[in-house]
Design an enzyme around this catalytic site. Structure first.
Site, short mmCIF file in Angstrom:
data_model
loop_
_atom_site.label_atom_id
_atom_site.label_comp_id
_atom_site.label_asym_id
_atom_site.label_seq_id
_atom_site.Cartn_x
_atom_site.Cartn_y
_atom_site.Cartn_z
N ASP A 145 1.93 -3.35 -4.53
CA ASP A 145 3.09 -2.60 -4.60
C ASP A 145 4.03 -2.66 -3.41
OD1 ASP A 145 3.22 -1.51 -7.34
OD2 ASP A 145 1.75 0.16 -7.02
N GLU A 165 3.34 0.85 -14.64
CA GLU A 165 2.64 1.67 -14.00
C GLU A 165 2.87 3.06 -14.59
OE1 GLU A 165 2.71 1.42 -9.84
OE2 GLU A 165 2.00 -0.79 -9.84
N HIS A 185 -3.21 -2.91 7.59
CA HIS A 185 -2.94 -2.03 6.65
C HIS A 185 -4.12 -1.26 5.97
CE1 HIS A 185 0.89 -0.38 4.79
NE2 HIS A 185 1.31 -1.07 5.99
#
Length: 530
Positions: A170, A281, A109
């Protein structure tokens, strides 16, 4: 004076040409071997439990960013920590005469090729088979896991014991070693700090092939070096992660604001209180006609009716996203706490969107969106993300310019913005953060449409990112990049600032040949060609 042409017999001529070609090709082979001295064969002789693959290496030359492609010479699929240590020690002992470098790859990632390596060795960390994941209950619960383990698997296993890690990212389909090498931030960071603030112990393989156990009290310098160290000092092969009692359900709430100052003030108020929400958030909506077309949203249109009816009419809106963890026997008290907390906020009253979901569904919400995007072929596209840490005192200047002038819409992906408390971060780690007590994470999570030359194309998004960074520099906002990417050592030195000398010293101690994580482009391995 005349010259007589000498004619050789045809057979002799052919023999001469063959001899010449053999000599020529031999010289080329010798030259290549001098540059890359029997690299594949030297690795093949290593005694390891896993295996090297020299043929199927293409998958290790790509990442989530989908912008860089560096083809490795080999991919190591380790079965044990010993495999990683043996490989690193071998390359370390080859010294500067070898160009080999090493990159640890988790779930792939990275955004800028950080886990790739040109003509080197990529270590597939998900192949690592260490001791089985072990959850330890008690007064101070924790879990021991492999550095190649995915956070989603840790969540599932710890939930079987009624426990869960405190701090998350997340997206949970990332490896432990990957996130701990950066920081690991999400909406729980205001209370628990990033993931690197919730680690008790690490097992690390250094750039010299040494396997070292480290913690706050044992080999502490290496421990803090590796946490947030961008893979520069060692490969995390095992970690001990702090746990807490896990809730069953989550009250998931969103409210909207039209004024950034009010939005920021409410966020800062919430993160300063002891008894408040468990996750906080925010994100920005610019020039959008509705709220539900955001890829992070897992709200179903049938849940709150007003969610499908609310229209932004092109206004810039700021969404505050909140979560309160709960168990069935606590619902009455939790509902009252939520009501009291919301009554102190200054959001648009008619925009209260509320949903109740299982804890694991809330934490794994982005994966649900991933599945949808993969089905449409929209996941494996370029992701020119930009993540910034902005001092609280400068965030209003930033918002005014970026959300008011530089960006015209948010159709290319979500923009997250939320504050965290510096007191929850450990300044002994390698992570660079702003100096102020409160700072904001601002994440531009753009996805580019391949081959597009419009506003959704890669070039347009990269130009926008550049404009944002240039504004931050000119306005002297004191911004630091999270998941940083620079192309020169001078830029890295500016990024680390006063911490640069310590960073360099740690590199010379734990990876003096600069074998590790060359894709970060911080240090370059010295090569001896003589």
């Amino acid at each position: 004076m005349s010259y007589t042409l000498v004619s050789f017999p045809r057979k002799t001529n052919m023999l001469f040409l063959k001899s010449f070609m053999i000599l020529f090709l031999s010289c080329i082979t010798i030259k290549i071997n001098l540059c890359f001295p029997s690299i594949p064969s030297s690795l093949k002789t290593l005694s390891i439990d896993g295996h090297f693959n020299f043929e199927e290496v293409d998958h290790a030359a790509k990442d989530f960013g989908n912008r860089y492609r560096f083809l490795p010479l080999a991919v190591l699929h380790p079965k044990s920590v010993s495999d990683i240590a043996t490989t690193l020690k071998h390359i370390w002992q080859m010294g500067p005469r070898s160009e080999l470098t090493v990159a640890a790859r988790g779930h792939g990632h990275s955004l800028q090729g950080q886990a790739q390596v040109h003509r080197g060795v990529v270590i597939n960390m998900e192949s690592l088979q260490g001791p089985k994941m072990q959850v330890h209950a008690g007064k101070f619960p924790y879990v021991d896991v492999s550095g190649g383990e995915l956070w989603i698997n840790i969540l599932r296993e710890s939930l079987r014991h009624g426990l869960a890690p405190k701090s998350w990212t997340d997206y949970l389909h990332l490896t432990v070693g990957g996130t701990l090498s950066n920081a690991g931030i999400s909406g729980q960071a205001f209370r628990h700090g990033p993931q690197i603030s919730n680690v008790h112990q690490l097992e690390v393989v250094t750039g010299k092939g040494e396997v070292v156990n480290c913690s706050e009290k044992q080999n502490s310098d290496l421990f803090y070096s590796v946490l947030g160290g961008l893979g520069q000092f060692g490969i995390i092969t095992r970690a001990r992660i702090s746990l807490e009692p896990a809730p069953e359900m989550v009250k998931w709430i969103r409210v909207l604001y039209t004024n950034f100052a009010t939005f920021a003030r409410d966020q800062e108020k919430l993160i300063s209180e002891e008894s408040t929400f468990d996750y906080i958030e925010g994100f920005v909506i610019i020039n959008r006609t509705g709220l539900l077309n955001n890829w992070r949203s897992s709200f179903n249109p049938q849940d709150p009716v007003q969610a499908s009816q609310f229209k932004s009419d092109g206004r810039t809106l700021f969404c505050l996203e909140l979560a309160k963890y709960s168990n069935p026997e606590e619902m009455a008290a939790v509902n009252q706490e939520i009501k009291n907390s919301l009554s102190q906020l200054n959001h648009i009253p008619s925009t209260l969107f509320l949903s109740e979901v299982p804890y694991i569904e809330f934490l794994d919400r982005v994966h649900i969106s991933e599945i949808k995007l993969r089905s449409k072929g929209l996941w494996e596209v370029p992701h020119p993300w930009l993540n910034l840490l902005i001092p609280r005192s400068k965030v209003h200047n930033f918002a005014q310019e970026v959300f008011g002038n530089i960006l015209t819409d948010t159709s290319n992906g979500p923009i997250l913005i939320y504050p965290v408390n510096k007191s929850k971060w450990d300044n002994r780690t390698s992570v660079v953060i702003p100096e102020e007590d409160v700072f904001y994470l601002v994440a531009f999570l753009s996805s580019a449409v391949p081959s597009s030359t419009g506003t959704d194309g890669l070039d347009h998004i990269l130009i926008q990112n550049k404009r944002i960074l240039e504004f931050c520099e000119i306005a002297r906002l004191g911004v630091k990049q999270y998941l940083p990417h620079y192309s020169t050592q001078e830029e890295w030195q500016a990024h680390f600032g006063p911490q640069w000398e310590v960073f360099v010293q740690r590199k010379s101690t734990y990876d003096p040949l600069a074998l590790l994580a060359p894709g970060q482009r911080i240090f370059q391995k010295p090569i001896a060609y003589s």
